[in-house]
Design an enzyme around this catalytic site. Structure first.
Site, PDB file in Angstrom:
ATOM      1  N   ASP A 278      -5.009   3.685  -0.727  1.00  0.00           N
ATOM      2  CA  ASP A 278      -4.014   4.503   0.039  1.00  0.00           C
ATOM      3  C   ASP A 278      -3.877   5.716  -0.680  1.00  0.00           C
ATOM      4  OD1 ASP A 278      -2.589   3.192  -2.119  1.00  0.00           O
ATOM      5  OD2 ASP A 278      -0.829   3.857  -0.680  1.00  0.00           O
TER       6      ASP A 278
ATOM      7  N   LYS B  56     -11.748   6.202 -10.797  1.00  0.00           N
ATOM      8  CA  LYS B  56     -11.976   4.727 -10.406  1.00  0.00           C
ATOM      9  C   LYS B  56     -13.671   4.837 -10.352  1.00  0.00           C
ATOM     10  CE  LYS B  56      -7.416   3.528  -8.690  1.00  0.00           C
ATOM     11  NZ  LYS B  56      -6.709   2.962  -7.428  1.00  0.00           N
TER      12      LYS B  56
ATOM     13  N   GLY C 293      -4.790   2.776 -11.035  1.00  0.00           N
ATOM     14  CA  GLY C 293      -4.490   3.465 -12.414  1.00  0.00           C
ATOM     15  C   GLY C 293      -3.555   2.814 -13.412  1.00  0.00           C
TER      16      GLY C 293
ATOM     17  N   ASN D  18      -5.675   9.335  -5.863  1.00  0.00           N
ATOM     18  CA  ASN D  18      -6.543   8.702  -7.059  1.00  0.00           C
ATOM     19  C   ASN D  18      -7.539   7.822  -6.313  1.00  0.00           C
ATOM     20  OD1 ASN D  18      -4.802   6.715  -6.756  1.00  0.00           O
ATOM     21  ND2 ASN D  18      -4.810   6.053  -8.756  1.00  0.00           N
TER      22      ASN D  18
ATOM     23  N   ASP E 184      -7.218  -1.491  -4.478  1.00  0.00           N
ATOM     24  CA  ASP E 184      -6.142  -0.661  -5.145  1.00  0.00           C
ATOM     25  C   ASP E 184      -4.805  -1.446  -5.153  1.00  0.00           C
ATOM     26  OD1 ASP E 184      -4.337   1.443  -6.159  1.00  0.00           O
ATOM     27  OD2 ASP E 184      -3.605   1.533  -4.013  1.00  0.00           O
ATOM     28  N   ILE E 185      -3.818  -1.468  -5.928  1.00  0.00           N
ATOM     29  CA  ILE E 185      -2.629  -2.150  -5.913  1.00  0.00           C
ATOM     30  C   ILE E 185      -1.407  -1.549  -5.089  1.00  0.00           C
ATOM     31  CG2 ILE E 185      -0.795  -3.100  -7.507  1.00  0.00           C
ATOM     32  CD1 ILE E 185      -2.586  -3.431  -9.482  1.00  0.00           C
ATOM     33  N   ASP E 186      -0.696  -0.521  -5.551  1.00  0.00           N
ATOM     34  CA  ASP E 186       0.242   0.032  -4.966  1.00  0.00           C
ATOM     35  C   ASP E 186       0.037   0.543  -3.425  1.00  0.00           C
ATOM     36  OD1 ASP E 186       2.551  -0.262  -6.998  1.00  0.00           O
ATOM     37  OD2 ASP E 186       1.011   0.725  -8.018  1.00  0.00           O
TER      38      ASP E 186
END
Length: 264
Positions: A206, A183, A44, A209, A9-11
């Site tokens: 985290d 995802k 996302g 989603n 994931d990114i954020d």
């Protein structure tokens, strides 16, 4: 453990609170790549919003738009747009109610209305405020919408549009996608294309989603900054992103060599 593919994931996972990639995460991703493990972003966000991250980490594969647009080594392997008629009706309803809506294609996105909520949320998350173009969906496939409204309003829209799922990632902003997409769905298609078994995959996340993703992969790892719901389904909980959580978990699992982590 024969992990062949790791999804990030990114954020709040690759990026810390300052929206930067910790040095330990960069080194961890590099070590995985050097050992032959495929590294994949799972987010996302639309691809246009994380191009700099892909360039900085040397990652060319991604499960984007919450699983609805999947690319492996530059090749599109799965796309799942929202039906055009549904986008048109949902857009008209939100505009009538005065709610800002982002229309997201695979490579760009536009707003139907520029509201205070939209401008504030995008700015707070370091995202560029796009151009207002209410007819954008007439010439582009729309994979996801961004609804700028509170959670109660989101629930009202879900009742009006049962085909859609509204997932809030901010008090005043939510991803809107086809119900049943996630995802995990995108990862399923990715692993099939890569010839990798489900049990040989790992994912870090985290946010809410990320829940289906952590449940689907062989090893699901929740960041220390994740919510309790995500931690409850994870196989392992690591440190926060800002504390070197990615590197710490990979070291503990024997997938990379030891390195110095960020200060807690």
């Amino acid at each position: 453990m024969a992990i062949r593919t790791v999804f990030f994931d990114i954020d709040g996972t690759l990026l810390d609170e300052q929206k930067q990639i910790p040095e330990s995460a960069k080194q961890a991703v590099r070590q995985l790549q050097e050992s032959g493990v495929e590294t994949v972003i799972a987010t996302g966000r639309p691809p246009v919003n994380f191009e700099w991250i892909r360039e900085e980490l040397g990652i060319h594969s991604y499960v984007s738009l919450n699983g609805n647009y999947v690319v492996r080594e530059g090749e599109l392997i799965f796309d799942n747009p929202i039906p055009a008629e549904l986008v048109t009706t949902f857009k008209a309803t939100t505009m009538k109610n005065g709610h800002g809506l982002g229309l997201v294609s695979h490579d760009e996105y536009r707003l139907t209305l520029l509201t205070h909520e939209a401008e504030s949320c995008l700015g707070n998350h370091g995202l560029t405020v796009p151009t207002v173009a209410p007819s954008f969906d007439e010439e582009h496939k729309i994979y996801q919408c961004l609804l700028f409204a509170d959670e109660n309003t989101g629930r009202d829209y879900e009742q009006q549009f049962p085909e859609l799922h509204v997932m809030h990632w901010d008090e005043l902003a939510a991803d809107v996608q086809l119900r049943g997409s996630s995802k995990a769905l995108g990862i399923e298609h990715y692993l099939q294309a890569a010839g990798v078994k489900q049990e040989d995959s790992m994912a870090f996340g985290d946010g809410i989603n990320d829940l289906e993703m952590l449940q689907y992969v062989g090893t699901g790892i929740a960041m220390g900054n994740a919510g309790d719901a995500l931690k409850a389904v994870a196989d392992k909980v690591t440190l926060k992103a800002s504390e070197g959580g990615i590197a710490a978990a990979l070291q503990e699992l024997g997938l990379i060599q030891a390195m110095e982590l960020e200060s807690k």
